[in-house]
Design a protein around this motif. Structure first.
Motif, PDB file in Angstrom:
ATOM      1  N   THR A 168       0.823  -1.208   0.000  1.00 15.45           N
ATOM      2  CA  THR A 168       0.000   0.000   0.000  1.00 15.45           C
ATOM      3  C   THR A 168       0.857   1.258   0.000  1.00 15.45           C
ATOM      4  O   THR A 168       0.659   2.166  -0.814  1.00 15.45           O
ATOM      5  CB  THR A 168      -0.939   0.011   1.223  1.00 15.45           C
ATOM      6  N   PHE A 169       1.833   1.320   0.915  1.00 15.82           N
ATOM      7  CA  PHE A 169       2.588   2.559   1.107  1.00 15.82           C
ATOM      8  C   PHE A 169       3.747   2.706   0.133  1.00 15.82           C
ATOM      9  O   PHE A 169       4.101   3.832  -0.247  1.00 15.82           O
ATOM     10  CB  PHE A 169       3.104   2.633   2.541  1.00 15.82           C
ATOM     11  N   ASN A 170       4.370   1.594  -0.260  1.00 21.43           N
ATOM     12  CA  ASN A 170       5.556   1.695  -1.112  1.00 21.43           C
ATOM     13  C   ASN A 170       5.253   1.485  -2.586  1.00 21.43           C
ATOM     14  O   ASN A 170       5.920   2.089  -3.432  1.00 21.43           O
ATOM     15  CB  ASN A 170       6.624   0.687  -0.664  1.00 21.43           C
ATOM     16  N   THR A 171       4.286   0.625  -2.887  1.00 22.83           N
ATOM     17  CA  THR A 171       3.990   0.330  -4.291  1.00 22.83           C
ATOM     18  C   THR A 171       2.821   1.152  -4.804  1.00 22.83           C
ATOM     19  O   THR A 171       2.961   1.935  -5.749  1.00 22.83           O
ATOM     20  CB  THR A 171       3.697  -1.171  -4.478  1.00 22.83           C
ATOM     21  N   GLU A 172       1.648   0.993  -4.178  1.00 20.83           N
ATOM     22  CA  GLU A 172       0.456   1.633  -4.719  1.00 20.83           C
ATOM     23  C   GLU A 172       0.509   3.150  -4.583  1.00 20.83           C
ATOM     24  O   GLU A 172       0.048   3.869  -5.477  1.00 20.83           O
ATOM     25  CB  GLU A 172      -0.799   1.068  -4.049  1.00 20.83           C
ATOM     26  N   ALA A 173       1.063   3.655  -3.484  1.00 24.50           N
ATOM     27  CA  ALA A 173       1.178   5.112  -3.348  1.00 24.50           C
ATOM     28  C   ALA A 173       2.112   5.679  -4.408  1.00 24.50           C
ATOM     29  O   ALA A 173       1.857   6.754  -4.962  1.00 24.50           O
ATOM     30  CB  ALA A 173       1.672   5.470  -1.951  1.00 24.50           C
ATOM     31  N   THR A 174       3.201   4.961  -4.710  1.00 25.61           N
ATOM     32  CA  THR A 174       4.124   5.404  -5.765  1.00 25.61           C
ATOM     33  C   THR A 174       3.433   5.386  -7.118  1.00 25.61           C
ATOM     34  O   THR A 174       3.563   6.333  -7.907  1.00 25.61           O
ATOM     35  CB  THR A 174       5.369   4.519  -5.785  1.00 25.61           C
ATOM     36  N   ARG A 175       2.695   4.299  -7.384  1.00 25.80           N
ATOM     37  CA  ARG A 175       1.975   4.215  -8.657  1.00 25.80           C
ATOM     38  C   ARG A 175       0.989   5.388  -8.806  1.00 25.80           C
ATOM     39  O   ARG A 175       0.953   6.052  -9.847  1.00 25.80           O
ATOM     40  CB  ARG A 175       1.214   2.889  -8.724  1.00 25.80           C
ATOM     41  N   GLY A 176       0.183   5.643  -7.766  1.00 27.98           N
ATOM     42  CA  GLY A 176      -0.798   6.718  -7.840  1.00 27.98           C
ATOM     43  C   GLY A 176      -0.170   8.081  -8.023  1.00 27.98           C
ATOM     44  O   GLY A 176      -0.656   8.914  -8.809  1.00 27.98           O
ATOM     45  N   LEU A 177       0.932   8.336  -7.311  1.00 29.43           N
ATOM     46  CA  LEU A 177       1.608   9.622  -7.434  1.00 29.43           C
ATOM     47  C   LEU A 177       2.191   9.796  -8.831  1.00 29.43           C
ATOM     48  O   LEU A 177       2.099  10.878  -9.428  1.00 29.43           O
ATOM     49  CB  LEU A 177       2.700   9.737  -6.379  1.00 29.43           C
ATOM     50  N   ALA A 178       2.786   8.744  -9.374  1.00 26.36           N
ATOM     51  CA  ALA A 178       3.370   8.840 -10.716  1.00 26.36           C
ATOM     52  C   ALA A 178       2.294   9.024 -11.776  1.00 26.36           C
ATOM     53  O   ALA A 178       2.486   9.765 -12.755  1.00 26.36           O
ATOM     54  CB  ALA A 178       4.202   7.591 -11.012  1.00 26.36           C
ATOM     55  N   PRO A 184       9.696  -8.413   2.261  1.00 27.36           N
ATOM     56  CA  PRO A 184       8.552  -7.626   1.794  1.00 27.36           C
ATOM     57  C   PRO A 184       8.911  -6.203   1.407  1.00 27.36           C
ATOM     58  O   PRO A 184       8.355  -5.655   0.443  1.00 27.36           O
ATOM     59  CB  PRO A 184       7.588  -7.659   2.985  1.00 27.36           C
ATOM     60  N   TYR A 185       9.829  -5.588   2.157  1.00 27.00           N
ATOM     61  CA  TYR A 185      10.249  -4.226   1.834  1.00 27.00           C
ATOM     62  C   TYR A 185      10.864  -4.175   0.439  1.00 27.00           C
ATOM     63  O   TYR A 185      10.470  -3.354  -0.406  1.00 27.00           O
ATOM     64  CB  TYR A 185      11.243  -3.741   2.878  1.00 27.00           C
ATOM     65  N   GLY A 186      11.834  -5.038   0.175  1.00 22.29           N
ATOM     66  CA  GLY A 186      12.484  -5.048  -1.127  1.00 22.29           C
ATOM     67  C   GLY A 186      11.517  -5.369  -2.250  1.00 22.29           C
ATOM     68  O   GLY A 186      11.566  -4.766  -3.326  1.00 22.29           O
ATOM     69  N   ARG A 187      10.616  -6.334  -2.022  1.00 21.83           N
ATOM     70  CA  ARG A 187       9.639  -6.690  -3.061  1.00 21.83           C
ATOM     71  C   ARG A 187       8.696  -5.526  -3.356  1.00 21.83           C
ATOM     72  O   ARG A 187       8.332  -5.300  -4.512  1.00 21.83           O
ATOM     73  CB  ARG A 187       8.864  -7.934  -2.640  1.00 21.83           C
ATOM     74  N   SER A 188       8.320  -4.770  -2.318  1.00 24.74           N
ATOM     75  CA  SER A 188       7.426  -3.632  -2.557  1.00 24.74           C
ATOM     76  C   SER A 188       8.128  -2.533  -3.341  1.00 24.74           C
ATOM     77  O   SER A 188       7.512  -1.865  -4.184  1.00 24.74           O
ATOM     78  CB  SER A 188       6.900  -3.093  -1.222  1.00 24.74           C
ATOM     79  N   LYS A 189       9.413  -2.331  -3.081  1.00 21.87           N
ATOM     80  CA  LYS A 189      10.163  -1.323  -3.831  1.00 21.87           C
ATOM     81  C   LYS A 189      10.336  -1.745  -5.292  1.00 21.87           C
ATOM     82  O   LYS A 189      10.206  -0.921  -6.215  1.00 21.87           O
ATOM     83  CB  LYS A 189      11.521  -1.091  -3.174  1.00 21.87           C
ATOM     84  N   LEU A 190      10.636  -3.021  -5.523  1.00 17.99           N
ATOM     85  CA  LEU A 190      10.776  -3.498  -6.892  1.00 17.99           C
ATOM     86  C   LEU A 190       9.442  -3.405  -7.629  1.00 17.99           C
ATOM     87  O   LEU A 190       9.387  -3.006  -8.797  1.00 17.99           O
ATOM     88  CB  LEU A 190      11.291  -4.934  -6.910  1.00 17.99           C
ATOM     89  N   ALA A 191       8.345  -3.750  -6.952  1.00 18.12           N
ATOM     90  CA  ALA A 191       7.031  -3.644  -7.583  1.00 18.12           C
ATOM     91  C   ALA A 191       6.718  -2.201  -7.946  1.00 18.12           C
ATOM     92  O   ALA A 191       6.093  -1.927  -8.985  1.00 18.12           O
ATOM     93  CB  ALA A 191       5.962  -4.209  -6.650  1.00 18.12           C
ATOM     94  N   ALA A 192       7.142  -1.251  -7.110  1.00 19.86           N
ATOM     95  CA  ALA A 192       6.948   0.164  -7.439  1.00 19.86           C
ATOM     96  C   ALA A 192       7.748   0.542  -8.681  1.00 19.86           C
ATOM     97  O   ALA A 192       7.251   1.272  -9.558  1.00 19.86           O
ATOM     98  CB  ALA A 192       7.346   1.036  -6.254  1.00 19.86           C
TER      99      ALA A 192
END
Length: 307
Positions: A88-98, A138-146
């Motif tokens: 939610t915070f690392n992937t989806e928030a980045t996607r929405g902002l971009a 999970p942290y690294g996977r969320s950053k890569l997904a972003a």
């Protein structure tokens, strides 16, 4: 000519605070996105209150911005949040902002990712951007997904993958190392052979400036690290030099060190202290960037200033 306007997220965090100061000092106009109304930091061109998780006020935050520097996120060293929270915070928030930045016709989106998007806590060889990413938590996977989400959006982006960052106000592993260096007794860590790349907040800020100014398109990840990878004993020696102290390091057989860590319930320190993670900055170097800080002198200065 009007100075470029940068929309900055995460300006109250460890890295974001330093970016705010550095970008302002380099002549950028900076507009910060805040989750709650606070007293505005000095030197900014404005602020917008909003929530990245809900994409509120994105139009106002990004109106007229030339670039976005996105340093906000959920840090792996500060939370035991489950994988869906990281997403939610690392992937989806980045996607929405971009996506909002693309709609606002922002020229470039700079995402503060992490070396953990590429690798676990250690690596057998020297890492470059050419190595296939293989995050282990999970942290690294969320950053890569972003990063992967950014690749699917019509905007010129760059994902910076800094190694372990040090500087005033640091937390996590570097704060723990600083506490070790400040201890008044000798340390049995002289035999640790693993080498680790580090990057100062000054060098990281300089890399952000470099990619903001670089001709586009970029649209790729770039590792950020200083040139020399140090052994933990060398890091402690540099920190203690900044404290005007001798290194005070003695070697201990690995089996005894492992046993001591196990007895104190800190077996996980074995990999963090003794393993290697060495990274090279081929992509940034191709843009003409070299780290302005040499790690040994940077650690000395950090300790001299009180960490």
């Amino acid at each position: 000519m009007t100075a470029p306007l940068v929309a900055l997220t995460g300006s109250t965090g460890f890295i974001g605070r330093h970016l705010l100061t550095a970008l302002t000092a380099r002549g950028y106009r900076v507009r910060v996105l805040l989750r709650r109304p606070l007293e505005l930091p000095p030197g900014i061109s404005g602020a917008v209150v909003g929530d990245l998780a809900r994409s509120q006020n994105m139009a106002a935050a990004l109106s007229g911005a030339d670039a976005v520097v996105h340093s906000a996120g959920l840090a792996h060293a500060m939370s035991g949040a489950p994988e869906d929270d990281y997403r939610t915070f690392n992937t989806e928030a980045t996607r929405g902002l971009a996506q909002a930045a693309a709609r606002a016709r922002v020229r470039r989106f700079v995402f503060l990712s992490s070396i953990r998007a590429q690798v676990g806590p250690s690596a057998a060889g020297i890492l470059t951007e050419a190595d296939a990413p293989a995050p282990t938590d999970p942290y690294g996977r969320s950053k890569l997904a972003a990063e992967e989400a950014l690749a699917g959006i019509d905007i010129d982006y760059v994902s910076l993958r800094p190694v372990l960052v040090y500087g005033p106000g640091q937390k996590g592993n570097m704060a723990a190392l600083m506490r070790l260096a400040a201890a008044p007794y000798p340390l049995p860590l002289g035999g640790l052979a693993g080498r680790r790349s580090l990057v100062s907040v000054e060098s990281l800020s300089d890399a952000v400036d470099a990619v903001l100014r670089a001709p586009g398109p970029l649209r790729r990840p770039l590792i950020v690290a200083e040139a020399e990878a140090l052994r933990v004993p060398e890091m402690i020696a540099s920190l203690r030099a900044g404290l005007s102290r001798r290194p005070g390091l003695v070697p201990m057989p690995q089996v005894l060190l492992d046993a001591a860590l196990a007895l104190t319930g800190r077996s996980e320190l074995r990999e963090r202290l003794g393993s290697s993670l060495v990274a090279r900055t081929a992509g940034l170097e191709a843009l003409g960037w070299t780290a302005p800080v040499e790690t040994r002198s940077g650690l000395e200065a950090l300790a001299r200033a009180g960490g």
